[in-house]
Design a protein around this motif. Sequence first.
Motif, PDB file in Angstrom:
ATOM      1  N   GLU A 118      -0.620  76.752  52.580  1.00 18.91           N
ATOM      2  CA  GLU A 118      -0.474  75.964  51.367  1.00 18.91           C
ATOM      3  C   GLU A 118       0.312  74.682  51.617  1.00 18.91           C
ATOM      4  N   THR A 119       1.287  74.749  52.512  1.00 18.17           N
ATOM      5  CA  THR A 119       2.175  73.603  52.725  1.00 18.17           C
ATOM      6  C   THR A 119       2.082  73.008  54.124  1.00 18.17           C
ATOM      7  N   ASP A 120       1.800  73.827  55.129  1.00 20.90           N
ATOM      8  CA  ASP A 120       1.744  73.339  56.506  1.00 20.90           C
ATOM      9  C   ASP A 120       0.422  72.619  56.761  1.00 20.90           C
ATOM     10  N   ARG A 121       0.473  71.635  57.647  1.00 19.77           N
ATOM     11  CA  ARG A 121      -0.733  70.952  58.092  1.00 19.77           C
ATOM     12  C   ARG A 121      -0.697  70.917  59.618  1.00 19.77           C
ATOM     13  N   VAL A 122      -1.716  71.520  60.223  1.00 17.04           N
ATOM     14  CA  VAL A 122      -1.750  71.677  61.681  1.00 17.04           C
ATOM     15  C   VAL A 122      -2.855  70.816  62.267  1.00 17.04           C
ATOM     16  N   LEU A 123      -2.537  70.177  63.378  1.00 18.16           N
ATOM     17  CA  LEU A 123      -3.511  69.405  64.143  1.00 18.16           C
ATOM     18  C   LEU A 123      -3.717  70.095  65.485  1.00 18.16           C
ATOM     19  N   ILE A 124      -4.983  70.315  65.861  1.00 19.94           N
ATOM     20  CA  ILE A 124      -5.311  70.929  67.155  1.00 19.94           C
ATOM     21  C   ILE A 124      -6.191  69.960  67.942  1.00 19.94           C
ATOM     22  N   LEU A 125      -5.786  69.697  69.182  1.00 20.18           N
ATOM     23  CA  LEU A 125      -6.607  68.924  70.107  1.00 20.18           C
ATOM     24  C   LEU A 125      -7.291  69.907  71.046  1.00 20.18           C
ATOM     25  N   SER A 126      -8.597  69.792  71.185  1.00 19.05           N
ATOM     26  CA  SER A 126      -9.374  70.764  71.947  1.00 19.05           C
ATOM     27  C   SER A 126     -10.179  70.068  73.038  1.00 19.05           C
ATOM     28  N   THR A 127     -10.078  70.595  74.259  1.00 23.76           N
ATOM     29  CA  THR A 127     -10.888  70.104  75.371  1.00 23.76           C
ATOM     30  C   THR A 127     -11.161  71.259  76.311  1.00 23.76           C
ATOM     31  N   CYS A 128     -11.902  71.013  77.390  1.00 22.95           N
ATOM     32  CA  CYS A 128     -12.207  72.074  78.339  1.00 22.95           C
ATOM     33  C   CYS A 128     -10.996  72.385  79.213  1.00 22.95           C
ATOM     34  N   LEU A 129     -10.886  73.647  79.586  1.00 24.25           N
ATOM     35  CA  LEU A 129      -9.807  74.086  80.465  1.00 24.25           C
ATOM     36  C   LEU A 129     -10.080  73.606  81.882  1.00 24.25           C
ATOM     37  N   GLU A 130      -9.053  73.111  82.527  1.00 20.70           N
ATOM     38  CA  GLU A 130      -9.169  72.645  83.907  1.00 20.70           C
ATOM     39  C   GLU A 130      -9.731  73.752  84.795  1.00 20.70           C
ATOM     40  N   GLY A 131     -10.847  73.467  85.466  1.00 17.14           N
ATOM     41  CA  GLY A 131     -11.428  74.412  86.403  1.00 17.14           C
ATOM     42  C   GLY A 131     -12.279  75.490  85.781  1.00 17.14           C
ATOM     43  N   ASN A 132     -12.399  75.519  84.441  1.00 22.53           N
ATOM     44  CA  ASN A 132     -13.199  76.561  83.794  1.00 22.53           C
ATOM     45  C   ASN A 132     -13.715  76.017  82.472  1.00 22.53           C
ATOM     46  N   ASN A 133     -14.885  75.383  82.491  1.00 21.78           N
ATOM     47  CA  ASN A 133     -15.375  74.744  81.280  1.00 21.78           C
ATOM     48  C   ASN A 133     -15.996  75.717  80.285  1.00 21.78           C
ATOM     49  N   THR A 134     -15.897  77.026  80.545  1.00 20.09           N
ATOM     50  CA  THR A 134     -16.308  78.007  79.542  1.00 20.09           C
ATOM     51  C   THR A 134     -15.137  78.367  78.632  1.00 20.09           C
ATOM     52  N   ARG A 135     -13.961  77.818  78.927  1.00 19.08           N
ATOM     53  CA  ARG A 135     -12.791  78.062  78.085  1.00 19.08           C
ATOM     54  C   ARG A 135     -12.242  76.727  77.584  1.00 19.08           C
ATOM     55  N   ARG A 136     -11.271  76.799  76.687  1.00 19.35           N
ATOM     56  CA  ARG A 136     -10.681  75.608  76.094  1.00 19.35           C
ATOM     57  C   ARG A 136      -9.204  75.504  76.464  1.00 19.35           C
ATOM     58  N   PHE A 137      -8.697  74.262  76.420  1.00 20.56           N
ATOM     59  CA  PHE A 137      -7.263  74.036  76.449  1.00 20.56           C
ATOM     60  C   PHE A 137      -6.915  73.381  75.120  1.00 20.56           C
ATOM     61  N   LEU A 138      -5.983  73.990  74.385  1.00 19.26           N
ATOM     62  CA  LEU A 138      -5.632  73.532  73.046  1.00 19.26           C
ATOM     63  C   LEU A 138      -4.195  73.038  72.999  1.00 19.26           C
ATOM     64  N   VAL A 139      -3.990  71.922  72.342  1.00 22.47           N
ATOM     65  CA  VAL A 139      -2.648  71.443  72.015  1.00 22.47           C
ATOM     66  C   VAL A 139      -2.529  71.488  70.504  1.00 22.47           C
ATOM     67  N   MET A 140      -1.503  72.205  70.012  1.00 19.43           N
ATOM     68  CA  MET A 140      -1.349  72.416  68.575  1.00 19.43           C
ATOM     69  C   MET A 140      -0.038  71.801  68.102  1.00 19.43           C
ATOM     70  N   ALA A 141      -0.086  71.171  66.919  1.00 14.87           N
ATOM     71  CA  ALA A 141       1.091  70.493  66.401  1.00 14.87           C
ATOM     72  C   ALA A 141       1.149  70.609  64.882  1.00 14.87           C
ATOM     73  N   SER A 142       2.373  70.696  64.350  1.00 12.43           N
ATOM     74  CA  SER A 142       2.603  70.803  62.916  1.00 12.43           C
ATOM     75  C   SER A 142       3.055  69.461  62.343  1.00 12.43           C
ATOM     76  N   LEU A 143       2.536  69.120  61.171  1.00 11.65           N
ATOM     77  CA  LEU A 143       2.938  67.884  60.512  1.00 11.65           C
ATOM     78  C   LEU A 143       4.415  67.963  60.134  1.00 11.65           C
ATOM     79  N   THR A 144       5.171  66.957  60.559  1.00 16.33           N
ATOM     80  CA  THR A 144       6.611  66.936  60.256  1.00 16.33           C
ATOM     81  C   THR A 144       6.992  65.799  59.328  1.00 16.33           C
ATOM     82  N   SER A 145       6.245  64.706  59.367  1.00 18.45           N
ATOM     83  CA  SER A 145       6.600  63.587  58.489  1.00 18.45           C
ATOM     84  C   SER A 145       5.412  62.697  58.250  1.00 18.45           C
ATOM     85  N   ASP A 146       5.410  62.110  57.069  1.00 19.13           N
ATOM     86  CA  ASP A 146       4.415  61.113  56.687  1.00 19.13           C
ATOM     87  C   ASP A 146       5.161  59.800  56.616  1.00 19.13           C
ATOM     88  N   LEU A 147       5.077  59.003  57.695  1.00 24.10           N
ATOM     89  CA  LEU A 147       5.895  57.790  57.816  1.00 24.10           C
ATOM     90  C   LEU A 147       5.426  56.684  56.872  1.00 24.10           C
TER      91      LEU A 147
END
Length: 268
Positions: free
Chosen positions: A239-268
């Motif tokens: 309801e309140t959190d907003r999450v951003l996920i960056l998704s790309t292929c995992l190094e050396g194994n393109n059948t898997r993903r590498f994800l970077v996840m981040a939570s919204l902390t401020s609206d500048l």
Amino acid sequence: MRKTLFTIAGFLLLGVAVFFGVKFFLDAYSPKNLTTEQLGRAAIEVQEVSLDGGEVVNPDYASDVETDDSGDLVIDFAALQAINPDIYAWLEIPGTDISYPVVQHPDDDTYYLRRNSDREYSAGGAIFSEATYNSTDLNDPVTILYGHHMNAGNLMFGHLQNYFSDPEFLDSDPIIRLYTPEGTLEYAVFAAVPFNNQHILYYNDMQDPILYETFFNSLLTMREIGSYINEDHLPSDPETDRVLILSTCLEGNNTRRFLVMASLTSDL
């Protein structure tokens, strides 16, 4: 007697064949194994690959993106959207050279897999989200941005995993910024993890508080090499959190993903 035995054996073999035939069909067409074509556009499986070659065309936005005295970007969205109205944000990860426009095609979720943000053919594609699952107002509980893992040069998300596997970079408590025509959103990174190729937003209803919490709490159980978790920024409420996920292929194994996840902390 011999004829009866052969008849029984025949029925048994037929039964075994039917059993394994049905099992194969159910396994092949279970939700976890369905392909894009079988599910249709409503459940796009973004199948990225690590790209070693092909023509990569990157637009030159030097005149549309400047840096102010504080080091923040100043984006001329009117100029960018005059070139391509699908551009709705600009992604920047401070401390890296990842800085790209973000696009979303309204009708085709795979359009930017092989087109850049100028809509020209390019093997590197663009950084994009899917209209089937995300709006462009960045107000969904979870927004996912996809980008290719480029082996040929430091392009798109080619070095994303390298940055978020570097202890020194992770110790800096990295952030992600999304510049929009309305303002700037800043996100604190709470996870960088190898993941399977499951389509996260298709298999997880992030509007459901229980499924939302279960998904992100499951990250805490990950002890795979190359995983990073910062519990200080872990989300808990769709309801309140907003999450951003960056998704790309995992190094050396393109059948898997590498994800970077981040939570919204401020609206500048």
